[in-house]
Motif scaffolding. Structure first.
Motif, PDB file in Angstrom:
ATOM      1  N   SER A 136      25.635  48.000  41.799  1.00 21.48           N
ATOM      2  CA  SER A 136      27.010  47.695  42.184  1.00 21.48           C
ATOM      3  C   SER A 136      27.440  48.526  43.384  1.00 21.48           C
ATOM      4  O   SER A 136      28.122  48.030  44.285  1.00 21.48           O
ATOM      5  CB  SER A 136      27.955  47.954  41.002  1.00 21.48           C
ATOM      6  N   VAL A 137      27.030  49.792  43.412  1.00 19.27           N
ATOM      7  CA  VAL A 137      27.356  50.658  44.548  1.00 19.27           C
ATOM      8  C   VAL A 137      26.765  50.078  45.835  1.00 19.27           C
ATOM      9  O   VAL A 137      27.446  49.958  46.858  1.00 19.27           O
ATOM     10  CB  VAL A 137      26.823  52.087  44.315  1.00 19.27           C
TER      11      VAL A 137
ATOM     12  N   ARG B  50      28.491  46.708  46.851  1.00 11.97           N
ATOM     13  CA  ARG B  50      29.811  46.880  47.450  1.00 11.97           C
ATOM     14  C   ARG B  50      29.707  47.284  48.920  1.00 11.97           C
ATOM     15  O   ARG B  50      30.456  46.804  49.773  1.00 11.97           O
ATOM     16  CB  ARG B  50      30.612  47.929  46.668  1.00 11.97           C
TER      17      ARG B  50
ATOM     18  N   THR C  80      36.012  57.734  37.541  1.00  4.92           N
ATOM     19  CA  THR C  80      36.095  58.459  38.816  1.00  4.92           C
ATOM     20  C   THR C  80      34.819  59.265  39.035  1.00  4.92           C
ATOM     21  O   THR C  80      34.825  60.278  39.713  1.00  4.92           O
ATOM     22  CB  THR C  80      37.303  59.410  38.821  1.00  4.92           C
TER      23      THR C  80
ATOM     24  N   ALA D  14      31.001  48.246  37.991  1.00  3.93           N
ATOM     25  CA  ALA D  14      30.596  49.647  38.033  1.00  3.93           C
ATOM     26  C   ALA D  14      31.343  50.467  36.999  1.00  3.93           C
ATOM     27  O   ALA D  14      30.759  51.326  36.314  1.00  3.93           O
ATOM     28  CB  ALA D  14      30.836  50.213  39.434  1.00  3.93           C
ATOM     29  N   LEU D  15      32.645  50.209  36.846  1.00  5.54           N
ATOM     30  CA  LEU D  15      33.436  50.933  35.857  1.00  5.54           C
ATOM     31  C   LEU D  15      32.943  50.645  34.435  1.00  5.54           C
ATOM     32  O   LEU D  15      32.837  51.546  33.599  1.00  5.54           O
ATOM     33  CB  LEU D  15      34.913  50.555  35.997  1.00  5.54           C
TER      34      LEU D  15
ATOM     35  N   GLU E  12      32.726  43.724  41.707  1.00  7.68           N
ATOM     36  CA  GLU E  12      31.644  44.706  41.622  1.00  7.68           C
ATOM     37  C   GLU E  12      32.181  46.066  41.200  1.00  7.68           C
ATOM     38  O   GLU E  12      31.528  46.803  40.457  1.00  7.68           O
ATOM     39  CB  GLU E  12      30.921  44.825  42.970  1.00  7.68           C
ATOM     40  N   GLN E  13      33.358  46.404  41.670  1.00 11.95           N
ATOM     41  CA  GLN E  13      33.948  47.676  41.272  1.00 11.95           C
ATOM     42  C   GLN E  13      34.226  47.688  39.766  1.00 11.95           C
ATOM     43  O   GLN E  13      33.992  48.692  39.083  1.00 11.95           O
ATOM     44  CB  GLN E  13      35.237  47.912  42.049  1.00 11.95           C
TER      45      GLN E  13
ATOM     46  N   HIS F 146      33.936  42.242  46.060  1.00  5.32           N
ATOM     47  CA  HIS F 146      33.916  43.708  46.067  1.00  5.32           C
ATOM     48  C   HIS F 146      34.694  44.257  44.871  1.00  5.32           C
ATOM     49  O   HIS F 146      34.245  45.193  44.183  1.00  5.32           O
ATOM     50  CB  HIS F 146      34.518  44.221  47.375  1.00  5.32           C
ATOM     51  N   ALA F 147      35.863  43.647  44.589  1.00  4.82           N
ATOM     52  CA  ALA F 147      36.670  44.088  43.455  1.00  4.82           C
ATOM     53  C   ALA F 147      35.949  43.824  42.135  1.00  4.82           C
ATOM     54  O   ALA F 147      35.992  44.647  41.206  1.00  4.82           O
ATOM     55  CB  ALA F 147      38.022  43.376  43.476  1.00  4.82           C
TER      56      ALA F 147
ATOM     57  N   HIS G 193      24.875  50.173  37.533  1.00  2.00           N
ATOM     58  CA  HIS G 193      25.911  50.887  38.284  1.00  2.00           C
ATOM     59  C   HIS G 193      25.481  51.078  39.740  1.00  2.00           C
ATOM     60  O   HIS G 193      26.264  50.828  40.672  1.00  2.00           O
ATOM     61  CB  HIS G 193      26.191  52.241  37.627  1.00  2.00           C
TER      62      HIS G 193
ATOM     63  N   ASP H 196      29.151  58.904  42.171  1.00  2.00           N
ATOM     64  CA  ASP H 196      28.066  57.919  42.223  1.00  2.00           C
ATOM     65  C   ASP H 196      26.710  58.596  42.400  1.00  2.00           C
ATOM     66  O   ASP H 196      25.712  58.185  41.805  1.00  2.00           O
ATOM     67  CB  ASP H 196      28.306  56.933  43.371  1.00  2.00           C
TER      68      ASP H 196
END
Length: 504
Positions: free
Chosen positions: A450-451, A454, A399, A485-486, A481-482, A478-479, A447, A402
């Motif tokens: 990815s931001v 997305r 969480t 990022a995680l 890429e999320q 998009h999912a 990261h 970014d």
């Protein structure tokens, strides 16, 4: 129309008028020598009045005679090599082709380019052939007459030999040099006929570099690093204009390195206002290059992701839309880059960088020993990075903010470049810091990519929907890429625990 190019690999040798060319048939791979051919070559060389091209080991000429008559531009490249760009001969009154002028504009800028010398060469060419008749190399015996036009100098005459590879290897070139050395022939002190015509001192190469040392002035550390990046920027300029792969990226990195190092070592500079102004201009150039680079990276990233997807999950003309939209974005951004590289603003930035290196305004601190001053400045960047990471880690994994992670990435990049510059002062510690900071930069770069990706996918999906296309694949990407990022954030947290506690 773009000029055609080829890599020229050759070595020149100074010889006396009475010298006899030894037999070269014993060189490795050489089966026989072809019948010698005589050429009469006439070349007109072009440059600025202050010989900016010749000073940078660049030649621009219009030559008649021989098998490759035409316009030739030679830019330095690898050892023994130069990249040669060619254009058809045309009419002399047509002037220098714009396609060649654009490739040297980083040097000439707004200065006019005109004739500076005329050379007449009587060449006896010997082709070295292998058993199948393939030409391995050309050996030329040249009698040269050189007349300089601006500035005017006495006419010069000399003789030189030249070995130029065609299909042969560098081993053949080395063997040829050894063969001639055994006959008492030494490599030429001049890199080109033009340099010899103007009597340029071969012991004073253009862009001589500083050698920063622990006991030397701290200012030399910064100036040496800046000098490397200025040379890299100039080397990439013609490649960016030719749209060579990765050239935009390399030019942007050189620009960012300069801006970053000017921030870290600003206390060594005597005029803070000029440093800030220079950093602002470097930021402008990096921004222009960044638009093209980002489009290029996103295009490749999405194509790779789609290529790894099962065919049944790629619904609609996804690849076509990505190619059209991101390809168009790149072309538009690259056109903006080309326009910017011909602007006076860019030329003034180059002038300012050269002025900084030639006549730097340094603070008294810059004259103190590097090993005392440089570590303190680099250690400030270590503290900056640690503070940025603490801020980024305030949020639970997954969480994270970014923007905070992006700031940590920028702090890592700044430390990396500061440590790179400091390597001559403390090779092991600086090298370890630079490597660790690069690791932070890389994982947080993944990261940030990815931001950005997305956000792009949301826009592409919305446009596809308006065109009546299936938007499923954009949502799936998009999912993915999320998830990337995680994972990048989790990897960063694990990697940070191993970040070295060492200071410079």
């Amino acid at each position: 129309m773009a000029a055609t190019d080829a890599v020229e690999i050759e070595r020149k040798f100074d010889v006396k008028e009475s010298a006899h060319l030894p037999s070269l048939q014993g060189l490795p791979g050489v089966h026989r020598l072809d019948i010698p051919v005589e050429h009469r070559l006439e070349a007109e060389y072009f440059d600025t009045k202050d010989l900016r091209l010749a000073s940078g080991q660049i030649t621009l000429r219009r030559r008649t005679g021989g098998h490759d008559a035409g316009w030739h531009l030679k830019l330095p490249s690898a050892k023994d090599g130069r990249t040669e760009f060619r254009e058809p001969l045309g009419e002399a009154s047509d002037g220098v082709p714009e396609s060649l002028l654009s490739l040297v504009r980083v040097h000439t800028r707004e200065q006019p380019v005109g004739p500076v010398a005329k050379l007449e060469t009587r060449r006896i060419e010997h082709r070295l052939l292998d058993a199948e008749g393939t030409v391995l190399a050309n050996v030329s015996d040249d009698q040269v007459k050189a007349e300089t036009l601006a500035p005017k100098r006495p006419v010069r005459h000399w003789r030189e030999w030249e070995i130029e590879l065609v299909e042969g290897s560098r081993d053949l070139l080395d063997a040829g040099q050894d063969w001639l050395a055994a006959a008492g022939v030494q490599p030429s002190a001049h890199h080109s006929k033009l340099a010899r015509a103007f009597g340029m001192d071969p012991n004073e190469p253009a862009g001589a570099t500083l050698e920063p040392k622990p006991k030397g002035p701290a200012g030399n550390v910064m100036l040496a690093y800046l000098g490397e990046q200025v040379r890299e920027l100039k080397a990439q300029d013609p490649l960016v204009r030719l749209d060579t792969p990765d050239a935009v990226h390399k030019m942007r990195v050189a620009t960012r390195r300069m801006r970053s190092v000017l921030a870290t070592y600003r206390k060594l500079m005597g005029n803070p206002d000029s440093v800030n102004a220079l950093r602002d201009e470097l930021k402008w150039l990096a921004g222009v290059l960044g638009e093209a680079r980002d489009a290029e990276v996103m295009h490749a990233r999405l194509k790779d992701m789609i290529g790894e997807e099962p065919g049944r999950l790629v619904m609609g003309p996804v690849i076509r839309r990505i190619d059209l939209e991101l390809g168009a974005d790149y072309q538009k951004a690259h056109a903006k880059v080309l326009k910017s590289l011909d602007r006076p603003r860019y030329f003034r930035l180059l002038d300012a960088l050269e002025s900084l290196l030639a006549s730097p305004e340094l603070a008294p601190l810059a004259s103190k020993r590097a090993r005392k001053v440089i570590p303190r400045l680099v250690n400030r960047d270590i503290k900056r990075l640690r503070a940025a990471v603490r801020e980024a880690k305030r949020h639970p994994a997954g969480t994270g903010d970014d923007l905070a992670l992006h700031e940590a990435r920028k702090a890592g990049k700044r430390l990396r470049y500061a440590a790179e510059a400091a390597t001559p002062i403390s090779p092991k510690k600086a090298g370890r810091l630079a490597e660790a900071a690069h690791g932070v930069q890389k994982v947080l770069g993944d990261h940030q990519d990815s931001v950005v990706t997305r956000d792009l996918l949301r826009r592409l999906g919305a446009r596809a929907f308006k065109q009546g296309e299936n938007g499923f694949s954009y949502g799936r990407l998009h999912a993915l890429e999320q998830a990337i990022a995680l994972e990048s954030e989790a990897r960063f947290r694990r990697q940070w625990k191993k970040f070295p506690s060492v200071s410079l």
